[in-house]
Enzyme design. Structure first.
Site, PDB file in Angstrom:
ATOM      1  N   HIS A 110     -42.133  17.714 -16.208  1.00 38.06           N
ATOM      2  CA  HIS A 110     -42.615  19.092 -16.311  1.00 38.06           C
ATOM      3  C   HIS A 110     -41.514  19.946 -16.953  1.00 38.06           C
ATOM      4  CE1 HIS A 110     -44.972  22.617 -15.400  1.00 38.06           C
ATOM      5  NE2 HIS A 110     -43.855  23.186 -14.986  1.00 38.06           N
ATOM      6  N   THR A 160     -48.490  13.664  -6.924  1.00 35.33           N
ATOM      7  CA  THR A 160     -49.324  13.611  -5.715  1.00 35.33           C
ATOM      8  C   THR A 160     -50.594  14.400  -6.017  1.00 35.33           C
ATOM      9  OG1 THR A 160     -48.379  15.622  -4.779  1.00 35.33           O
ATOM     10  CG2 THR A 160     -47.306  13.533  -4.172  1.00 35.33           C
ATOM     11  N   ASP A 198     -48.117  19.394  -9.720  1.00 35.38           N
ATOM     12  CA  ASP A 198     -46.666  19.642  -9.856  1.00 35.38           C
ATOM     13  C   ASP A 198     -45.965  19.763  -8.498  1.00 35.38           C
ATOM     14  OD1 ASP A 198     -46.850  19.631 -12.651  1.00 35.38           O
ATOM     15  OD2 ASP A 198     -47.172  21.793 -12.749  1.00 35.38           O
TER      16      ASP A 198
HETATM   17  C1  GAR Z   1     -43.514  18.388 -22.830  1.00 38.18           C
HETATM   18  O1  GAR Z   1     -42.718  19.538 -22.886  1.00 38.18           O
HETATM   19  C2  GAR Z   1     -43.908  18.097 -21.394  1.00 38.18           C
HETATM   20  O2  GAR Z   1     -42.908  18.382 -20.460  1.00 38.18           O
HETATM   21  C3  GAR Z   1     -45.069  19.040 -21.228  1.00 38.18           C
HETATM   22  O3  GAR Z   1     -45.756  18.994 -22.463  1.00 38.18           O
HETATM   23  C4  GAR Z   1     -44.861  18.622 -23.507  1.00 38.18           C
HETATM   24  C5  GAR Z   1     -45.402  17.385 -24.178  1.00 38.18           C
HETATM   25  O4  GAR Z   1     -44.635  17.027 -25.279  1.00 38.18           O
HETATM   26  N1  GAR Z   1     -45.882  18.649 -20.107  1.00 38.18           N
HETATM   27  C6  GAR Z   1     -46.497  19.519 -19.326  1.00 38.18           C
HETATM   28  O5  GAR Z   1     -46.477  20.696 -19.509  1.00 38.18           O
HETATM   29  C7  GAR Z   1     -47.255  18.884 -18.172  1.00 38.18           C
HETATM   30  N2  GAR Z   1     -47.553  19.883 -17.170  1.00 38.18           N
HETATM   31  P1  GAR Z   1     -44.651  15.561 -25.881  1.00 38.18           P
HETATM   32  O6  GAR Z   1     -46.107  15.163 -26.096  1.00 38.18           O
HETATM   33  O7  GAR Z   1     -43.930  15.730 -27.196  1.00 38.18           O
HETATM   34  O8  GAR Z   1     -43.926  14.646 -24.935  1.00 38.18           O
END
Ligand code: GAR
Length: 208
Positions: free
Chosen positions: A110, A147, A151
């Site tokens: 996250h 879970t 988050d």
């Molecule tokens: C990342 O920043 C990840 O942490 C976030 O989306 C992006 C995906 O980038 N995830 C969330 O926000 C989940 N709640 P990526 O596809 O380049 O890995």
């Protein structure tokens, strides 16, 4: 060797960080055996292909509701004999039938320091927009077990990142990825595969 299945929805830079870590010998005791995408056009699928990693598309659009989609994902995870499931930019909600089948065997990255800027509606760029709106000086990333609470699972690793003046959501997102996400996600995966993570009373302990 543990089977690592990575769930993706988009660009897949976190998947790339895992692939790079694997190829440079930084994932001990596990290997990425399958990438599952919620979207047929996710660039993450190209990344998997380039590195010879099998992939599947289980498109969210083809399922009527969360329960039906969750069942399809669960069936695929079981078929792949997943030991660890990694949400790497996976933006689709799965219900408790999946989470309960893989207790403390699913982790998510996250892009904020949980419990700040997390929960329903906080995903991707939106997280960084809210961080900038609030004016906090420090943000970061968290890897946690998944879970049934969005988050809300036990925290495995966190890393802080400074917010700088002039940041836009995009600039901040890139810094958080480079300085935090791409580092702590492979570390957490390796710790899991080395059997070094233990959860007691909702707290993760890292064994030496
Ligand atoms: C990342 O920043 C990840 O942490 C976030 O989306 C992006 C995906 O980038 N995830 C969330 O926000 C989940 N709640 P990526 O596809 O380049 O890995």
């Amino acid at each position: 060797m543990k089977n690592i299945v990575v769930l993706v929805s988009g660009g897949g830079t976190n998947l790339q960080a895992l692939i790079d870590a694997q190829e440079s010998g930084r994932i001990n005791g596990g290997r990425i055996t399958c990438v599952i995408s919620a979207k047929p056009d996710a660039y993450a699928l190209e990344r998997a292909k380039k590195h010879g990693i099998p992939s599947r598309v289980i498109s969210r659009k083809e399922y009527d509701d969360v329960a039906a989609y969750s069942k399809a994902i669960l069936d695929a995870l079981n078929e792949e004999k997943a030991d660890l499931v990694v949400y790497a930019g996976f933006m689709t909600i799965l219900d408790e039938q999946v989470v309960n089948s893989y207790p403390y065997r699913m982790m998510n990255v996250h892009p904020a320091l949980i419990p700040s800027f997390c929960g329903k509606g906080y995903y991707g760029l939106r997280v960084h927009e809210e961080v900038l709106k609030k004016g906090v000086r420090i943000t970061g990333a968290t890897v946690h077990f998944v879970t049934e609470v969005c988050d809300g699972g036990p925290i495995i690793l966190q890393k802080a990142v400074e917010v700088q003046s002039g940041d836009t959501p995009g600039i901040l997102q890139k810094r958080v990825m480079e300085q935090a996400e791409w580092k702590i996600l492979p570390q957490a995966v390796s710790l899991f595969c080395e059997d070094k993570l233990e959860v007691r009373d909702g707290i993760v302990y890292i064994k030496n």
